[in-house]
Motif scaffolding. Structure first.
Motif, PDB file in Angstrom:
ATOM      1  N   ILE A  47      -9.660  -5.303   3.805  1.00  0.00           N
ATOM      2  CA  ILE A  47      -9.236  -5.372   2.406  1.00  0.00           C
ATOM      3  C   ILE A  47     -10.324  -5.873   1.480  1.00  0.00           C
ATOM      4  CG2 ILE A  47      -6.830  -5.737   3.041  1.00  0.00           C
ATOM      5  CD1 ILE A  47      -7.170  -8.653   2.323  1.00  0.00           C
ATOM      6  N   GLY A  48     -11.562  -5.936   1.947  1.00  0.00           N
ATOM      7  CA  GLY A  48     -12.646  -6.369   1.076  1.00  0.00           C
ATOM      8  C   GLY A  48     -12.699  -7.871   0.929  1.00  0.00           C
ATOM      9  N   ASP A  49     -13.020  -8.337  -0.247  1.00  0.00           N
ATOM     10  CA  ASP A  49     -13.212  -9.752  -0.520  1.00  0.00           C
ATOM     11  C   ASP A  49     -11.858 -10.439  -0.622  1.00  0.00           C
ATOM     12  OD1 ASP A  49     -13.829 -12.255  -1.363  1.00  0.00           O
ATOM     13  OD2 ASP A  49     -15.104 -11.634  -3.030  1.00  0.00           O
ATOM     14  N   ALA A  57      -2.348  -1.493  12.209  1.00  0.00           N
ATOM     15  CA  ALA A  57      -1.436  -1.856  11.119  1.00  0.00           C
ATOM     16  C   ALA A  57      -2.222  -2.279   9.881  1.00  0.00           C
ATOM     17  CB  ALA A  57      -0.508  -2.980  11.571  1.00  0.00           C
ATOM     18  N   ALA A  58      -3.283  -3.054  10.072  1.00  0.00           N
ATOM     19  CA  ALA A  58      -4.102  -3.482   8.939  1.00  0.00           C
ATOM     20  C   ALA A  58      -4.818  -2.293   8.304  1.00  0.00           C
ATOM     21  CB  ALA A  58      -5.125  -4.525   9.402  1.00  0.00           C
ATOM     22  N   VAL A  59      -5.322  -1.392   9.148  1.00  0.00           N
ATOM     23  CA  VAL A  59      -6.014  -0.209   8.630  1.00  0.00           C
ATOM     24  C   VAL A  59      -5.045   0.676   7.851  1.00  0.00           C
ATOM     25  CG1 VAL A  59      -7.201   1.914   9.278  1.00  0.00           C
ATOM     26  CG2 VAL A  59      -7.802  -0.237  10.393  1.00  0.00           C
ATOM     27  N   GLU A  64      -5.177   1.882   3.984  1.00  0.00           N
ATOM     28  CA  GLU A  64      -5.144   3.308   3.639  1.00  0.00           C
ATOM     29  C   GLU A  64      -3.986   3.632   2.714  1.00  0.00           C
ATOM     30  OE1 GLU A  64      -5.068   5.325   7.365  1.00  0.00           O
ATOM     31  OE2 GLU A  64      -7.243   5.121   7.708  1.00  0.00           O
ATOM     32  N   TYR A  65      -2.861   2.960   2.936  1.00  0.00           N
ATOM     33  CA  TYR A  65      -1.711   3.178   2.046  1.00  0.00           C
ATOM     34  C   TYR A  65      -2.047   2.743   0.624  1.00  0.00           C
ATOM     35  CZ  TYR A  65       2.964   2.848   0.062  1.00  0.00           C
ATOM     36  OH  TYR A  65       4.066   2.999  -0.752  1.00  0.00           O
ATOM     37  N   ALA A  66      -2.714   1.592   0.485  1.00  0.00           N
ATOM     38  CA  ALA A  66      -3.113   1.118  -0.847  1.00  0.00           C
ATOM     39  C   ALA A  66      -4.044   2.111  -1.530  1.00  0.00           C
ATOM     40  CB  ALA A  66      -3.778  -0.253  -0.733  1.00  0.00           C
ATOM     41  N   GLU A  67      -4.977   2.670  -0.768  1.00  0.00           N
ATOM     42  CA  GLU A  67      -5.878   3.667  -1.341  1.00  0.00           C
ATOM     43  C   GLU A  67      -5.121   4.929  -1.736  1.00  0.00           C
ATOM     44  OE1 GLU A  67      -9.011   3.312  -2.209  1.00  0.00           O
ATOM     45  OE2 GLU A  67      -8.840   1.226  -1.567  1.00  0.00           O
ATOM     46  N   GLY A  68      -4.102   5.286  -0.946  1.00  0.00           N
ATOM     47  CA  GLY A  68      -3.281   6.439  -1.287  1.00  0.00           C
ATOM     48  C   GLY A  68      -2.518   6.240  -2.583  1.00  0.00           C
TER      49      GLY A  68
END
Length: 336
Positions: A101-103, A40-42, A46-50
């Motif tokens: 999600i990075g920092d 779910a986190a991944v 990925e949705y945000a990058e899309g």
């Protein structure tokens, strides 16, 4: 899947724990539960990058809310409709080991930070640990920031800067309104909300400056003291004024502001600024009333598409026409 598995696992645990032969199966189910949470986190990342990479070229011709904006906010509404969403997605990570999600702290700062403080003040909160809430808050802030960056890139495809500003005003307002009326506000915080309200005002001001300030500045011209020059100046100014109104009406009569409160605010600003400037101009001409009336009498019936009234002075016709290129009740910019 995670929700159903989590609900069934206690009963399965009670049945399978009794036998040593079924212990591996129980362990596999628990591993599957953790795997679905990680997935779910991944998927969220990925949705945000899309969203960031969305390259759809088609823009709404009326400057309304883009389908991508509506889709992203609908996605967030469904995501936050799940209980313990933050704990499920990020409960297994720490701020020092954020693989998705990075920092976290940087994105939490972009979110405004105050939302997390609101949750920490409650007794635990239904979304789990503080670190998980910060992670989800940061992820949502990043998603909405990427959405806005994408929309700004799309808006540059408009050939008219005024509709590009209107488009951004509509979309940022939709994001701000959707967050304000949902559970996302508790995660993003009041500071995030206030910043986006300021963005809406900034884009609205840009639209106003591009469209209406040239006309308003036209009315700020100082009338000459010589009567003959005053007549010529008024005749030319009103001809240019009417031509500008007609041009704006032609270009903007199909533009849209879907939110009724925002639409009313835009109408009010245009009306107040334009009328105030017009009335100030007429007061400056008051000492030469006869000359002004004579010059304006030559402008009969040339006041724009909704006000063709032969034999009527423009000044009298202006008030009932109040006013061309306002936002109409059907959500469009046109004759009200």
């Amino acid at each position: 899947m995670h929700r159903h598995l989590a609900a069934s696992l206690p009963a399965l645990d009670a049945m399978l724990r009794a036998s040593s032969s079924t212990a591996p199966l129980l362990g596999a189910l628990q591993a599957l539960l953790r795997a679905t949470a990680s997935a779910a986190a991944v998927l969220f990342a990925e949705y945000a990058e899309g969203v960031c990479r969305d390259g759809a070229k088609v823009l709404p011709m009326d400057g309304t809310v883009h389908p991508l904006t509506a889709q992203v906010l609908s996605y967030l509404k469904r995501l936050l409709g799940y209980d313990n969403a933050a704990q499920v997605m990020y409960g297994h990570i720490s701020e020092q080991d954020d693989n998705y999600i990075g920092d976290v702290s940087a994105w939490a700062a972009a979110a405004g930070g105050s939302g997390d403080q609101q949750h920490e003040s409650s007794s635990g909160g239904k979304d789990g640990s503080s670190a998980a809430r910060r992670a989800l808050s940061a992820g949502i802030a990043r998603l909405l920031m990427q959405l806005q960056d994408n929309l700004e890139a799309k808006s540059r495809a408009y050939k008219n800067e005024a509709i590009a500003a209107l488009f951004m005003m509509n979309n940022v307002h939709y994001v701000q309104w959707s967050v304000e009326s949902s559970a996302a506000l508790g995660l993003l915080g009041v500071e995030w909300l206030e910043r986006h309200k300021d963005m809406v005002e900034d884009w609205g001001a840009r639209y106003h400056d591009i469209t209406w300030m040239p006309i308003i500045n036209m009315l700020k011209a100082e009338p000459p003291s010589d009567v003959s020059r005053l007549k010529v100046m008024l005749k030319e100014m009103f001809a240019a004024f009417n031509a500008s109104i007609d041009r704006i009406y032609t270009h903007q009569s199909g533009w849209t502001i879907p939110d009724h409160m925002l639409r009313a605010a835009v109408k009010r600003v245009i009306k107040d600024d334009l009328l105030e400037t017009y009335q100030a101009f007429m007061r400056r001409c008051a000492g030469r009333r006869a000359a002004c009336a004579g010059a304006m009498g030559q402008q009969q019936g040339v006041v724009g598409p909704s006000c063709q009234r032969p034999g009527t002075y423009w000044a009298k016709c202006w008030q009932p026409a109040m006013f061309c290129v306002a936002v109409s009740p059907n959500h469009q910019l046109g004759c009200a």
